[in-house]
Scaffold this motif. Structure first.
Motif, PDB file in Angstrom:
ATOM      1  N   SER A   1       5.722 -35.347   1.629  1.00 12.37           N
ATOM      2  CA  SER A   1       5.633 -34.173   2.500  1.00 12.37           C
ATOM      3  C   SER A   1       6.940 -34.022   3.263  1.00 12.37           C
ATOM      4  O   SER A   1       7.872 -34.788   3.054  1.00 12.37           O
ATOM      5  CB  SER A   1       4.458 -34.313   3.459  1.00 12.37           C
ATOM      6  OG  SER A   1       4.610 -35.506   4.184  1.00 12.37           O
TER       7      SER A   1
ATOM      8  N   LYS B   1      11.403 -25.070  -7.969  1.00 12.25           N
ATOM      9  CA  LYS B   1      10.254 -24.450  -7.300  1.00 12.25           C
ATOM     10  C   LYS B   1      10.316 -22.927  -7.287  1.00 12.25           C
ATOM     11  O   LYS B   1      11.358 -22.339  -7.036  1.00 12.25           O
ATOM     12  CB  LYS B   1      10.156 -24.984  -5.869  1.00 12.25           C
ATOM     13  CG  LYS B   1       9.877 -26.483  -5.821  1.00 12.25           C
ATOM     14  CD  LYS B   1       9.538 -26.930  -4.415  1.00 12.25           C
ATOM     15  CE  LYS B   1       9.372 -28.424  -4.340  1.00 12.25           C
ATOM     16  NZ  LYS B   1       9.048 -28.890  -2.987  1.00 12.25           N
TER      17      LYS B   1
ATOM     18  N   GLY C   1       6.096 -28.773  -6.922  1.00 12.55           N
ATOM     19  CA  GLY C   1       5.666 -28.113  -5.695  1.00 12.55           C
ATOM     20  C   GLY C   1       5.769 -26.622  -5.870  1.00 12.55           C
ATOM     21  O   GLY C   1       6.710 -26.127  -6.498  1.00 12.55           O
TER      22      GLY C   1
ATOM     23  N   SER D   1      -1.570 -23.801  -4.922  1.00 11.03           N
ATOM     24  CA  SER D   1      -0.928 -25.089  -5.235  1.00 11.03           C
ATOM     25  C   SER D   1      -1.798 -25.912  -6.172  1.00 11.03           C
ATOM     26  O   SER D   1      -1.298 -26.518  -7.121  1.00 11.03           O
ATOM     27  CB  SER D   1      -0.696 -25.901  -3.951  1.00 11.03           C
ATOM     28  OG  SER D   1       0.346 -25.333  -3.223  1.00 11.03           O
TER      29      SER D   1
ATOM     30  N   ILE E   1       4.415 -35.102  -5.971  1.00 13.08           N
ATOM     31  CA  ILE E   1       4.018 -33.737  -5.586  1.00 13.08           C
ATOM     32  C   ILE E   1       4.132 -33.539  -4.077  1.00 13.08           C
ATOM     33  O   ILE E   1       3.962 -34.468  -3.294  1.00 13.08           O
ATOM     34  CB  ILE E   1       2.569 -33.385  -6.013  1.00 13.08           C
ATOM     35  CG1 ILE E   1       1.530 -34.295  -5.323  1.00 13.08           C
ATOM     36  CG2 ILE E   1       2.418 -33.458  -7.517  1.00 13.08           C
ATOM     37  CD1 ILE E   1       0.084 -33.818  -5.543  1.00 13.08           C
ATOM     38  N   ARG E   2       4.471 -32.301  -3.750  1.00 11.62           N
ATOM     39  CA  ARG E   2       4.354 -31.892  -2.350  1.00 11.62           C
ATOM     40  C   ARG E   2       3.582 -30.577  -2.321  1.00 11.62           C
ATOM     41  O   ARG E   2       3.877 -29.654  -3.085  1.00 11.62           O
ATOM     42  CB  ARG E   2       5.722 -31.665  -1.715  1.00 11.62           C
ATOM     43  CG  ARG E   2       5.532 -31.363  -0.230  1.00 11.62           C
ATOM     44  CD  ARG E   2       6.585 -30.515   0.383  1.00 11.62           C
ATOM     45  NE  ARG E   2       6.145 -30.093   1.707  1.00 11.62           N
ATOM     46  CZ  ARG E   2       6.748 -29.185   2.429  1.00 11.62           C
ATOM     47  NH1 ARG E   2       7.812 -28.591   1.970  1.00 11.62           N
ATOM     48  NH2 ARG E   2       6.278 -28.829   3.598  1.00 11.62           N
TER      49      ARG E   2
ATOM     50  N   SER F   1       3.091 -27.453  -0.287  1.00 11.54           N
ATOM     51  CA  SER F   1       3.744 -26.759   0.839  1.00 11.54           C
ATOM     52  C   SER F   1       2.767 -25.779   1.451  1.00 11.54           C
ATOM     53  O   SER F   1       2.535 -24.710   0.880  1.00 11.54           O
ATOM     54  CB  SER F   1       4.956 -25.968   0.349  1.00 11.54           C
ATOM     55  OG  SER F   1       5.827 -26.773  -0.364  1.00 11.54           O
TER      56      SER F   1
END
Ligand code: SF4
Length: 408
Positions: A36, A212, A237, A251, A267-268, A270
């Motif tokens: 994150s 992204k 992401g 997401s 993975i992030r 957002s």
């Protein structure tokens, strides 16, 4: 197994070269890593340390911080030190844009304290200047033996590359749609930059790629293509995913499809933060996505039915919520404590229609009485009916049984 028709279980993982990010393995067949990013001013050391610690406590295995000015770069080693004093060994990633080459050169302690540098090839200048500044950052990473993430973003895509590909498409009589050209430019930007980094001497074991975009179908297309054309570790992401349920759904849809295809090493999620500023929600969503797809185990699971006209009250939902909250609080990140052990599963159901069946599949489960049932609640432990709770304190009695089960 990798036939597109074979959808009943995940495809084999896309083989990538593993990258060590401050002791956390990204790619190379390792677990999909949750990460994150803070939204504090990095120069504000207290606020940044507090947020990194909160994200780490929630389960973020890597945390990225913005390094956008001298004050932020100067704060990085102090933040690292403070976290170490708190006993938190969490890899910090520096997010650099525009002047990263300068900040890293002027702040060697920052360059040393970070576990990875994020570079956006779309905003390090144009032509020779871009190549020089990009080279400077890569050389700095080589000097400090740090990995980098080459993070392409649709919002700051290399415009020269895009224009070149659009002109070529026109010359060729438009074989590609404008959207396909855009996707190709994103993929090429990542691949060309990675090639340049390798030419400068950076080993592939220190390069992670990301590309992204903000639209689900674009993201799936871009990463599927990227995975076909390289074996670099991939950071997934969806950028600008949005607020609330929209961001979570978008997401989860995009990343879920890619993960099912075996694509993605970290993975992030957002999410635009809630008005209360809680940044840890995105970590929880990332964990839940990986756990719900069966890739990793993080926290105990509480299965609850949606409720219907057969439920006598909302009592079972309250009980499910309370048990979930207690388990999250009292049972820290599962994998850290009990590697390889499956997460505990508790079932809290609203009646006996599906209750006993669901309870049998859980470690411990209860079916509260429905409208037309006697006021009795069967409890199953390890697949066997062990008790029938009655009276005014069914919820409390079940909570005690769950506590005893965990203790045992
Ligand atoms: Fe309704 Fe019972 Fe099914 Fe829950 S388990 S949704 S209360 S029928």
């Amino acid at each position: 197994k990798n036939s597109p028709n074979y959808i009943s279980e995940p495809f084999a993982r896309h083989q990538t070269v593993g990258v060590d990010v401050g002791g956390v393995l990204v790619g190379g067949g390792g677990d999909v890593v949750v990460q994150s990013m803070t939204n504090t001013d990095t120069a504000d050391i207290d606020a940044t340390v507090a947020q990194v610690a909160a994200l780490h406590k929630a389960g973020s295995e890597i945390v990225r911080i913005t390094v956008d000015k001298d004050e932020a770069a100067a704060a990085v080693p102090k933040i690292r030190e403070r976290l170490e004093r708190l006993g938190l060994d969490i890899p910090l990633v520096g997010d650099f844009h525009y002047i990263g080459h300068k900040l890293l050169a002027d702040h060697p302690a920052c360059a040393e304290a970070l576990a990875k540098y994020r570079i956006n090839p779309g905003n390090v200048g144009f032509r020779e200047k871009r190549d020089r500044q990009f080279t400077d950052i890569i050389e700095m990473a080589n000097r400090y033996e740090k990995p980098v993430r080459i993070g392409v973003n649709w919002g700051s895509l290399d415009q020269e590359l895009l224009t070149r590909l659009m002109d070529k498409n026109q010359e060729d009589g438009f074989p590609m749609t404008a959207q396909q050209v855009m996707r190709e430019a994103i993929v090429q930007s990542a691949l060309i930059s990675a090639e340049l980094a390798e030419q400068i001497g950076m080993p592939r074991e220190r390069i992670i790629l990301s590309a992204k975009v903000s639209q689900v179908q674009d993201l799936i297309a871009v990463y599927t293509d990227l995975a076909k054309r390289s074996n670099h570790a991939l950071h997934l992401g969806l950028t600008e995913a949005g607020m609330g349920s929209k961001g979570i759904v978008a997401s989860s849809a995009a990343l879920g499809i890619l993960l099912q295809q075996g694509i993605g090493d970290t993975i992030r999620i957002s999410l635009t933060p809630e008005p209360n500023g809680d940044r840890t929600r995105e970590v929880q969503v990332a964990q839940e996505l990986l756990q719900t797809m069966g890739f990793r185990q993080f926290v105990p699971v509480v299965a609850a039915c949606p409720g219907c006209g057969r439920t006598t009250s909302t009592g079972f939902q309250e009980l499910a919520k309370k048990i979930e909250g207690d388990l999250r609080k009292n049972m820290p990140i599962w994998r850290t404590k009990y590697p390889g052990v499956e997460a505990l599963k508790v079932a809290v159901m609203g009646c006996i229609v599906n209750g006993p069946g669901e309870s049998k599949h859980a470690d411990i489960g209860i079916s509260l009485p429905g409208t037309d049932e006697s006021p009795a609640a069967p409890v199953f432990v390890d697949g066997k009916k062990t008790a029938t709770l009655r009276g005014d304190n069914i919820a409390g009695d079940f909570e005690n049984m769950v506590a005893d089960y965990i203790e045992a």
